[in-house]
Write a protein that holds these residues in place. Structure first.
Motif, PDB file in Angstrom:
ATOM      1  N   LEU A 230       0.852  -1.199   0.000  1.00  7.63           N
ATOM      2  CA  LEU A 230       0.000   0.000   0.000  1.00  7.63           C
ATOM      3  C   LEU A 230       0.882   1.241   0.000  1.00  7.63           C
ATOM      4  O   LEU A 230       1.709   1.425   0.895  1.00  7.63           O
ATOM      5  N   THR A 231       0.702   2.090  -1.000  1.00  4.74           N
ATOM      6  CA  THR A 231       1.440   3.341  -1.087  1.00  4.74           C
ATOM      7  C   THR A 231       0.491   4.491  -0.773  1.00  4.74           C
ATOM      8  O   THR A 231      -0.587   4.579  -1.365  1.00  4.74           O
ATOM      9  N   GLN A 232       0.894   5.358   0.166  1.00  3.87           N
ATOM     10  CA  GLN A 232       0.021   6.428   0.636  1.00  3.87           C
ATOM     11  C   GLN A 232       0.619   7.796   0.287  1.00  3.87           C
ATOM     12  O   GLN A 232       1.792   8.053   0.565  1.00  3.87           O
ATOM     13  N   TYR A 233      -0.230   8.640  -0.297  1.00  2.00           N
ATOM     14  CA  TYR A 233       0.196   9.959  -0.727  1.00  2.00           C
ATOM     15  C   TYR A 233      -0.770  11.021  -0.198  1.00  2.00           C
ATOM     16  O   TYR A 233      -1.901  10.719   0.153  1.00  2.00           O
ATOM     17  N   GLU A 410      12.982   9.145  12.715  1.00  3.94           N
ATOM     18  CA  GLU A 410      12.225  10.278  12.198  1.00  3.94           C
ATOM     19  C   GLU A 410      12.029  10.149  10.696  1.00  3.94           C
ATOM     20  O   GLU A 410      11.019  10.546  10.149  1.00  3.94           O
ATOM     21  N   THR A 411      13.014   9.547  10.004  1.00  6.12           N
ATOM     22  CA  THR A 411      12.903   9.382   8.557  1.00  6.12           C
ATOM     23  C   THR A 411      11.736   8.490   8.200  1.00  6.12           C
ATOM     24  O   THR A 411      10.947   8.769   7.309  1.00  6.12           O
ATOM     25  N   GLU A 412      11.578   7.386   8.958  1.00  5.70           N
ATOM     26  CA  GLU A 412      10.499   6.451   8.658  1.00  5.70           C
ATOM     27  C   GLU A 412       9.153   7.080   8.945  1.00  5.70           C
ATOM     28  O   GLU A 412       8.187   6.872   8.242  1.00  5.70           O
ATOM     29  N   LYS A 413       9.082   7.891  10.040  1.00  7.03           N
ATOM     30  CA  LYS A 413       7.811   8.524  10.379  1.00  7.03           C
ATOM     31  C   LYS A 413       7.358   9.469   9.279  1.00  7.03           C
ATOM     32  O   LYS A 413       6.189   9.561   8.979  1.00  7.03           O
ATOM     33  N   SER A 414       8.311  10.195   8.693  1.00 10.82           N
ATOM     34  CA  SER A 414       7.941  11.182   7.694  1.00 10.82           C
ATOM     35  C   SER A 414       7.652  10.561   6.332  1.00 10.82           C
ATOM     36  O   SER A 414       7.191  11.231   5.437  1.00 10.82           O
ATOM     37  N   ILE A 416       5.622   7.902   5.738  1.00 10.98           N
ATOM     38  CA  ILE A 416       4.347   7.200   5.623  1.00 10.98           C
ATOM     39  C   ILE A 416       3.505   7.832   4.518  1.00 10.98           C
ATOM     40  O   ILE A 416       2.967   7.152   3.657  1.00 10.98           O
ATOM     41  N   PHE A 417       3.374   9.153   4.547  1.00  7.92           N
ATOM     42  CA  PHE A 417       2.671   9.882   3.489  1.00  7.92           C
ATOM     43  C   PHE A 417       3.713  10.499   2.558  1.00  7.92           C
ATOM     44  O   PHE A 417       4.498  11.339   2.979  1.00  7.92           O
ATOM     45  N   LYS A 418       3.693  10.097   1.308  1.00  7.07           N
ATOM     46  CA  LYS A 418       4.582  10.708   0.331  1.00  7.07           C
ATOM     47  C   LYS A 418       3.871  11.903  -0.296  1.00  7.07           C
ATOM     48  O   LYS A 418       2.681  11.845  -0.577  1.00  7.07           O
ATOM     49  N   PRO A 419       4.589  12.990  -0.518  1.00  2.00           N
ATOM     50  CA  PRO A 419       3.945  14.160  -1.127  1.00  2.00           C
ATOM     51  C   PRO A 419       3.617  13.901  -2.592  1.00  2.00           C
ATOM     52  O   PRO A 419       4.377  13.250  -3.308  1.00  2.00           O
ATOM     53  N   LYS A 539       2.455  -0.989 -14.205  1.00  2.00           N
ATOM     54  CA  LYS A 539       3.738  -0.451 -14.601  1.00  2.00           C
ATOM     55  C   LYS A 539       3.598   0.921 -15.254  1.00  2.00           C
ATOM     56  O   LYS A 539       4.458   1.775 -15.120  1.00  2.00           O
ATOM     57  N   ALA A 540       2.506   1.121 -16.007  1.00  2.00           N
ATOM     58  CA  ALA A 540       2.320   2.371 -16.743  1.00  2.00           C
ATOM     59  C   ALA A 540       1.514   3.390 -15.968  1.00  2.00           C
ATOM     60  O   ALA A 540       1.118   4.397 -16.516  1.00  2.00           O
ATOM     61  N   ASP A 541       1.297   3.138 -14.697  1.00  2.00           N
ATOM     62  CA  ASP A 541       0.386   3.967 -13.916  1.00  2.00           C
ATOM     63  C   ASP A 541       1.145   5.086 -13.217  1.00  2.00           C
ATOM     64  O   ASP A 541       1.901   4.838 -12.280  1.00  2.00           O
ATOM     65  N   PRO A 542       0.990   6.356 -13.648  1.00  2.00           N
ATOM     66  CA  PRO A 542       1.645   7.455 -12.953  1.00  2.00           C
ATOM     67  C   PRO A 542       1.205   7.552 -11.494  1.00  2.00           C
ATOM     68  O   PRO A 542       1.944   8.051 -10.659  1.00  2.00           O
ATOM     69  N   LEU A 543       0.001   7.054 -11.166  1.00  2.00           N
ATOM     70  CA  LEU A 543      -0.482   7.125  -9.789  1.00  2.00           C
ATOM     71  C   LEU A 543       0.332   6.226  -8.879  1.00  2.00           C
ATOM     72  O   LEU A 543       0.319   6.376  -7.672  1.00  2.00           O
ATOM     73  N   LYS A 544       1.048   5.265  -9.467  1.00  2.00           N
ATOM     74  CA  LYS A 544       1.880   4.359  -8.670  1.00  2.00           C
ATOM     75  C   LYS A 544       2.961   5.141  -7.939  1.00  2.00           C
ATOM     76  O   LYS A 544       3.348   4.820  -6.828  1.00  2.00           O
ATOM     77  N   SER A 545       3.467   6.201  -8.578  1.00  2.00           N
ATOM     78  CA  SER A 545       4.517   6.993  -7.944  1.00  2.00           C
ATOM     79  C   SER A 545       4.079   8.417  -7.662  1.00  2.00           C
ATOM     80  O   SER A 545       4.654   9.093  -6.837  1.00  2.00           O
ATOM     81  N   PHE A 546       3.036   8.869  -8.367  1.00  2.00           N
ATOM     82  CA  PHE A 546       2.549  10.241  -8.249  1.00  2.00           C
ATOM     83  C   PHE A 546       3.615  11.266  -8.628  1.00  2.00           C
ATOM     84  O   PHE A 546       3.538  12.414  -8.259  1.00  2.00           O
ATOM     85  N   GLU A 547       4.664  10.837  -9.287  1.00  2.00           N
ATOM     86  CA  GLU A 547       5.695  11.762  -9.718  1.00  2.00           C
ATOM     87  C   GLU A 547       5.916  11.583 -11.215  1.00  2.00           C
ATOM     88  O   GLU A 547       6.143  10.470 -11.684  1.00  2.00           O
ATOM     89  N   PHE A 548       5.853  12.665 -11.932  1.00  2.00           N
ATOM     90  CA  PHE A 548       6.068  12.604 -13.370  1.00  2.00           C
ATOM     91  C   PHE A 548       7.534  12.947 -13.634  1.00  2.00           C
ATOM     92  O   PHE A 548       7.947  14.101 -13.517  1.00  2.00           O
TER      93      PHE A 548
END
Length: 562
Positions: A230-233, A410-414, A416-419, A539-548
């Motif tokens: 599960l990836t959370q943004y 602290e790194t792991e805590k920050s 959880i939610f990727k921008p 694989k082709a899903d930009p939502l997978k990384s939310f980064e273009f």
């Protein structure tokens, strides 16, 4: 030290008919809760089991029930009587548990009979069904207590197993008095299985009321799937940008797969639906104001891929800040619940269009995706005044992760939610269209849309067919009511011209639009399998990384040119 080998279904001493049903369902191995709970339940232990949403709790208690009924009927005692009660907090969960039991008894339907009390609305219609003494009765505490009180259901001398499913919601859905009243109709000695996604004050009350020396299973797992599943943004935006973003993401096909879009009220459901309709984006709504059969039919259509987008609210979950009673401005069905327990299948994305009002609500919403072994993605839109809530949820999830054996850094805590990395100026052309569409969704349009749907349900009601046959004029009045105020839909909004598509995304959009034509030319023989298509989409899903990556590359080229 090596870990203990996992216990398989075939090693639990289950009846061959149950194993056959499990094989037909495609379950290769038990989940953690099933592996731990089923052997204990078969030994007759009272159990308090806490496991996260989507972990297989329902099967963990249904399988022991079926096994014990089959074992008893294989002996000398073949008396027809109710041996198991399953209490659930909502009608949707009642129908779902019944379906799961039917699936697990496909090879022994004559030996194990079950009734779902959510099927009929009144006691009189259900009385004949209960008089046949089904082996298992499933329903909400309110309906089961009503039948016990009316003596339609008598279990004082026959009941062997009681299940309290999603037990933390039984009290918060207003069933506290019903649950306490049910106790007096049960035998003194009765095995009790209590399952829940959280251990709360309500659970402790139920434990004290029903259970005797229970085994407590607090499984060593986080409340949500791990980050590799599960990836959370999150994206910080204002109210208008929410609508611009959801329009752009859906029309540019940045969201691949099925999606549940959560808002904080039924009215917001209709606002978002009417807004999306203007762009030709189809969706369905799960609405507490509709009958249970209609709601379950909507869930089934979503699971059958009739709709890829379901808009839902979990306003039954909203509590006063600091704890308190449930508050809801609208009159809905108190036996309704959408973010807990319902088995939405193959949900790729959960979008919190309106940010949830607490940690539990966030967990239960996001738990609709990444179920079983499937991958999932969650995106939350966060308004400036909701940043404190985001911080609270992030701290709670970090704490739960650390308590479960994670590393406290602290790194792991920050992380959880990727921008959500997205440049709003790239979709500025969508803003004007979004604003025009949003202005068309007035309060009058929302109200009339709700009335229209309820009126349609009246026309479709099986119970009212006889009435309308005898009173055709009333039918005509309903069918030819005043013209509804509808949102004006402009046909050109359904299409996105090339000049609105961000340059970096044009190759992606073009390649996707070309895939169907290429497949048609190759013929059915060369078409990819469902599994290959699913992997290709991921694989082709930009939502997978939310980064273009293309946006970053474009920025680097501009800096070099300067």
């Amino acid at each position: 030290m090596e870990e203990d080998a996992q216990t398989q279904f075939g090693e639990m001493g289950l009846d061959e008919r149950i194993l056959k049903a499990i094989a037909e369902l495609g379950w290769k191995e038990p989940t953690l809760i099933q592996e731990r709970a089923i052997p204990l339940a078969l030994d007759g232990k009272d159990i308090v089991a806490r496991a996260r949403t989507g972990s297989g709790k329902t099967a963990a208690f249904l399988i022991p029930i079926i096994q014990k009924i089959l074992a008893r009927k294989a002996g000398i005692d073949q008396t027809a009587c109710t041996r198991a009660l399953v209490l659930v907090p909502s009608k949707e969960l009642s129908k779902q548990a019944h379906k799961n039991l039917v699936d697990l008894t496909v090879a022994c339907t004559a030996e194990v009979r079950c009734i779902d009390l959510a099927n009929q609305a009144d006691l009189a219609a259900q009385r004949p069904l209960l008089k046949e003494n089904p082996d298992v009765v499933i329903g909400t505490p309110g309906k089961i207590f009503a039948h016990l009180q009316a003596k339609n259901l008598v279990v004082k001398d026959t009941l062997e197993m009681l299940v309290l499913d999603e037990a933390d919601l039984l009290y918060s859905f207003g069933y506290e008095r019903d649950v306490q009243n049910i106790k007096q109709y049960l035998p003194e000695a009765c095995q009790v299985l209590l399952t829940s996604a959280t251990i709360s004050e309500e659970i402790l009350k139920l434990k004290k009321l029903f259970l005797h020396n229970p085994v407590t299973l607090k499984l060593e797992e986080s409340q949500l799937p791990e980050s590799d599943q599960l990836t959370q943004y999150h994206i910080k935006c204002d109210e208008t940008e929410k609508f611009v973003l959801i329009y752009a993401m859906l029309k540019l096909q940045l969201i691949q797969g099925k999606c549940i879009l959560f808002v904080n009220s039924v009215e917001r459901c209709y606002k978002v639906k009417l807004y999306l309709e203007q762009f030709g984006i189809r969706s369905c709504i799960s609405n507490a104001e509709l009958p249970v059969n209609s709601r379950c039919h909507i869930v089934q259509q979503f699971n059958d891929n009739v709709y890829d987008i379901l808009i839902a609210s979990d306003e039954q979950q909203l509590k006063a800040r600091g704890g308190g009673k449930l508050k809801s401005k609208k009159k809905g069905d108190r036996e309704y619940g959408i973010s807990r327990g319902i088995d939405f299948q193959n949900v790729s994305n959960v979008i919190n269009f309106d940010f949830p009002q607490g940690v539990d609500s966030y967990i239960h919403r996001v738990g609709r995706t990444a179920r079983g072994l499937n991958q999932g993605t969650a995106l939350s839109f966060v308004l400036p005044n909701e940043l404190r809530l985001l911080d609270e949820i992030e701290k709670a999830l970090s704490s739960a992760l650390n308590d479960g054996g994670g590393v406290s850094t602290e790194t792991e805590k920050s992380s959880i939610f990727k921008p959500y990395q997205f440049r709003m100026d790239q979709i500025e052309g969508f803003r004007y269209r979004a604003q025009d569409a949003l202005r068309a969704v007035t309060k009058v349009a929302i109200r009339e849309a709700r009335i229209k749907e309820i009126r349609q349900e009246i026309l479709n009601s099986q119970k009212l067919k006889t009435y309308f046959t005898d009173n055709p004029r009333d039918m005509q009045i309903l069918r030819h009511d005043k013209t509804l105020h509808t949102v004006r839909v402009q046909s050109h909004l359904k299409h996105v011209p090339d000049y609105l598509i961000p340059p970096v995304l044009r190759p992606v959009i073009k390649s996707r639009s070309d895939v169907p034509n290429a497949q048609q030319q190759k013929g059915k023989k060369n078409q990819p399998t469902k599994g290959e298509l699913k992997n290709r989409k991921r694989k082709a899903d930009p939502l997978k990384s939310f980064e273009f990556d293309g946006l970053a590359e474009m920025a680097r080229k501009k800096r070099k040119s300067k």
